[in-house]
Design a protein around this motif. Structure first.
Motif, PDB file in Angstrom:
ATOM      1  N   ASP A  57       0.842  -1.202   0.000  1.00 55.95           N
ATOM      2  CA  ASP A  57       0.000   0.000   0.000  1.00 55.95           C
ATOM      3  C   ASP A  57       0.868   1.239   0.000  1.00 55.95           C
ATOM      4  N   PHE A  58       0.391   2.266  -0.673  1.00 53.26           N
ATOM      5  CA  PHE A  58       1.139   3.506  -0.750  1.00 53.26           C
ATOM      6  C   PHE A  58       0.212   4.673  -0.409  1.00 53.26           C
ATOM      7  N   THR A  59       0.622   5.434   0.571  1.00 51.67           N
ATOM      8  CA  THR A  59      -0.189   6.525   1.113  1.00 51.67           C
ATOM      9  C   THR A  59      -0.445   7.619   0.080  1.00 51.67           C
ATOM     10  N   HIS A  60      -1.680   8.060   0.018  1.00 55.35           N
ATOM     11  CA  HIS A  60      -2.025   9.205  -0.842  1.00 55.35           C
ATOM     12  C   HIS A  60      -1.591  10.487  -0.136  1.00 55.35           C
ATOM     13  N   ASP A  61      -0.633  11.173  -0.702  1.00 56.05           N
ATOM     14  CA  ASP A  61      -0.111  12.405  -0.092  1.00 56.05           C
ATOM     15  C   ASP A  61       0.237  13.380  -1.223  1.00 56.05           C
ATOM     16  N   PRO A  62      -0.805  13.900  -1.884  1.00 53.75           N
ATOM     17  CA  PRO A  62      -0.568  14.662  -3.114  1.00 53.75           C
ATOM     18  C   PRO A  62       0.295  15.899  -2.911  1.00 53.75           C
ATOM     19  N   ILE A  86      -4.837  -3.395  -9.018  1.00 53.24           N
ATOM     20  CA  ILE A  86      -4.646  -2.127  -8.316  1.00 53.24           C
ATOM     21  C   ILE A  86      -6.002  -1.725  -7.748  1.00 53.24           C
ATOM     22  N   ILE A  87      -6.008  -1.294  -6.485  1.00 52.66           N
ATOM     23  CA  ILE A  87      -7.247  -0.749  -5.909  1.00 52.66           C
ATOM     24  C   ILE A  87      -6.972   0.675  -5.458  1.00 52.66           C
ATOM     25  N   TRP A  88      -7.822   1.586  -5.906  1.00 56.18           N
ATOM     26  CA  TRP A  88      -7.661   2.989  -5.483  1.00 56.18           C
ATOM     27  C   TRP A  88      -9.016   3.703  -5.613  1.00 56.18           C
ATOM     28  N   ASP A  89      -9.403   4.369  -4.565  1.00 56.11           N
ATOM     29  CA  ASP A  89     -10.565   5.255  -4.574  1.00 56.11           C
ATOM     30  C   ASP A  89     -11.840   4.546  -5.083  1.00 56.11           C
ATOM     31  N   ARG A  91     -12.229   1.922  -6.660  1.00 57.40           N
ATOM     32  CA  ARG A  91     -12.160   1.278  -7.978  1.00 57.40           C
ATOM     33  C   ARG A  91     -11.053   0.233  -7.990  1.00 57.40           C
ATOM     34  N   ILE A  92     -11.236  -0.769  -8.820  1.00 60.71           N
ATOM     35  CA  ILE A  92     -10.220  -1.806  -8.981  1.00 60.71           C
ATOM     36  C   ILE A  92      -9.959  -2.015 -10.467  1.00 60.71           C
ATOM     37  N   TRP A  93      -8.680  -2.251 -10.767  1.00 59.66           N
ATOM     38  CA  TRP A  93      -8.300  -2.643 -12.119  1.00 59.66           C
ATOM     39  C   TRP A  93      -7.492  -3.924 -11.999  1.00 59.66           C
ATOM     40  N   SER A  94      -7.864  -4.943 -12.760  1.00 60.84           N
ATOM     41  CA  SER A  94      -7.136  -6.214 -12.740  1.00 60.84           C
ATOM     42  C   SER A  94      -6.541  -6.468 -14.111  1.00 60.84           C
ATOM     43  N   LYS A  95      -5.308  -6.944 -14.123  1.00 58.89           N
ATOM     44  CA  LYS A  95      -4.695  -7.246 -15.419  1.00 58.89           C
ATOM     45  C   LYS A  95      -5.494  -8.322 -16.161  1.00 58.89           C
ATOM     46  N   ALA A  96      -6.021  -9.285 -15.412  1.00 61.44           N
ATOM     47  CA  ALA A  96      -6.768 -10.373 -16.050  1.00 61.44           C
ATOM     48  C   ALA A  96      -8.050  -9.875 -16.719  1.00 61.44           C
ATOM     49  N   ARG A  97      -8.523  -8.700 -16.283  1.00 58.77           N
ATOM     50  CA  ARG A  97      -9.727  -8.120 -16.880  1.00 58.77           C
ATOM     51  C   ARG A  97      -9.412  -6.703 -17.370  1.00 58.77           C
ATOM     52  N   ALA A  98      -8.220  -6.573 -17.924  1.00 63.13           N
ATOM     53  CA  ALA A  98      -7.710  -5.248 -18.290  1.00 63.13           C
ATOM     54  C   ALA A  98      -8.628  -4.512 -19.256  1.00 63.13           C
ATOM     55  N   ASP A  99      -9.255  -5.273 -20.155  1.00 63.16           N
ATOM     56  CA  ASP A  99     -10.071  -4.598 -21.172  1.00 63.16           C
ATOM     57  C   ASP A  99     -11.347  -3.998 -20.592  1.00 63.16           C
ATOM     58  N   GLU A 100     -11.662  -4.307 -19.335  1.00 66.61           N
ATOM     59  CA  GLU A 100     -12.836  -3.693 -18.702  1.00 66.61           C
ATOM     60  C   GLU A 100     -12.488  -2.378 -18.013  1.00 66.61           C
ATOM     61  N   GLY A 101     -11.180  -2.054 -17.957  1.00 73.66           N
ATOM     62  CA  GLY A 101     -10.763  -0.800 -17.332  1.00 73.66           C
ATOM     63  C   GLY A 101     -11.012  -0.818 -15.830  1.00 73.66           C
ATOM     64  N   TRP A 102     -11.186   0.360 -15.260  1.00 76.06           N
ATOM     65  CA  TRP A 102     -11.485   0.475 -13.828  1.00 76.06           C
ATOM     66  C   TRP A 102     -12.900  -0.023 -13.569  1.00 76.06           C
ATOM     67  N   ARG A 103     -13.050  -0.836 -12.540  1.00 75.05           N
ATOM     68  CA  ARG A 103     -14.367  -1.323 -12.138  1.00 75.05           C
ATOM     69  C   ARG A 103     -14.665  -0.863 -10.721  1.00 75.05           C
ATOM     70  N   HIS A 104     -15.926  -0.853 -10.360  1.00 72.33           N
ATOM     71  CA  HIS A 104     -16.290  -0.464  -9.001  1.00 72.33           C
ATOM     72  C   HIS A 104     -15.696  -1.432  -7.986  1.00 72.33           C
ATOM     73  N   MET A 115      -3.243   3.591  -1.996  1.00 78.31           N
ATOM     74  CA  MET A 115      -3.425   2.744  -3.177  1.00 78.31           C
ATOM     75  C   MET A 115      -2.843   1.369  -2.858  1.00 78.31           C
ATOM     76  N   HIS A 116      -3.607   0.333  -3.224  1.00 76.44           N
ATOM     77  CA  HIS A 116      -3.131  -1.039  -3.022  1.00 76.44           C
ATOM     78  C   HIS A 116      -2.672  -1.610  -4.366  1.00 76.44           C
ATOM     79  N   VAL A 117      -1.495  -2.242  -4.355  1.00 78.33           N
ATOM     80  CA  VAL A 117      -0.982  -2.891  -5.570  1.00 78.33           C
ATOM     81  C   VAL A 117      -0.637  -4.339  -5.251  1.00 78.33           C
ATOM     82  N   SER A 118      -1.228  -5.273  -5.994  1.00 77.99           N
ATOM     83  CA  SER A 118      -0.884  -6.693  -5.865  1.00 77.99           C
ATOM     84  C   SER A 118      -0.142  -7.146  -7.121  1.00 77.99           C
ATOM     85  N   VAL A 119       0.799  -8.075  -6.920  1.00 81.60           N
ATOM     86  CA  VAL A 119       1.597  -8.578  -8.047  1.00 81.60           C
ATOM     87  C   VAL A 119       1.563 -10.102  -8.089  1.00 81.60           C
TER      88      VAL A 119
END
Ligand SMILES: [Zn+2]
Length: 222
Positions: A57-62, A86-89, A91-104, A115-119
């Motif tokens: 996780d990486f802290t949001h500190d704009p 990746i999960i942020w705000d 929304r989630i984006w998964s590489k396995a479903r990349a063509d769907e873009g950001w999802r709720h 922001m959460h990043v899984s690898v």
């Protein structure tokens, strides 16, 4: 039990720290920490069978430059070889479903503080695949971490601090390392450039040539 962070996430963390050296880490996390109590298992912060943690996780500190709105979108587009999701705000984006873009994302933690990043690939906590891929995530290219070329009088911030500290290493005193490209920094740049053979008559712009001269000055000193 000794665990370690996936190498791809070490690279990502280094890039984020380079872009925003003074960022808050209040909501950073890797494993079993306060930020993840109650959510660690379902968000994959537990180590896999090889004791490798494949989420961070990486802290949001704009204000410091660590803007997760910008970073999350960059990481989605980048689609690093190691990234799983990746999960942020909310929304989630998964590489396995990349063509769907950001999802709720409807998890109990909306992920607005970090922001959460899984690898890797496979189920959370059992990731396999390329999680140790050390390829760049492209954040420093995109957001300029550590890049001092193009700075000029009046600029402020961490990149200026980097320039000032490097001038100091090279033996040219810019005054306080305060992140403010003012007259003292300009004078130190001019002095360094003249010593390196330039005929410029002010140090108000830090060009690519100035950078090359500064690197040479540091190399000479050490
Ligand atoms: Zn997380």
């Amino acid at each position: 039990m000794a665990w370690r962070l996936a190498k791809s996430l070490v690279v990502l963390r280094d890039e984020i720290n380079a872009v925003a050296p003074n960022r808050s880490k209040a909501s950073d996390g890797t494993i079993g920490d306060e930020a993840h109590q109650g959510t660690a298992s379902d968000l994959g912060h537990n180590p896999n069978a090889n004791d490798v943690v494949c989420a961070a996780d990486f802290t949001h500190d704009p204000g410091s430059g660590a803007d997760m709105h910008a970073f999350a979108e960059h990481l989605r587009r980048r689609s690093h070889r190691a990234v799983k999701y990746i999960i942020w705000d909310r929304r989630i984006w998964s590489k396995a479903r990349a063509d769907e873009g950001w999802r709720h994302y409807g998890g109990s933690n909306p992920h607005t503080a970090h922001m959460h990043v899984s690898v890797g690939v496979g189920p959370d906590g059992q990731s396999t695949g390329p999680y140790d891929d050390t390829g760049p995530w492209g954040l420093t290219d995109e957001f300029g971490g550590g890049d001092v070329i193009g700075l000029q009088v009046g600029d402020k911030g961490d990149r200026v601090k980097g320039l000032q500290a490097t001038l100091r290493y090279a033996g040219y005193d810019p005054g306080e390392v305060d992140g403010d490209y003012g007259p003292k920094t300009s004078a130190a740049v001019l002095k360094m450039r003249r010593a390196e053979g330039s005929e410029v008559d002010d140090g108000d712009n830090f060009t690519g040539w100035a950078y090359a001269q500064l690197m040479r000055a540091v190399a000479k000193k050490y």
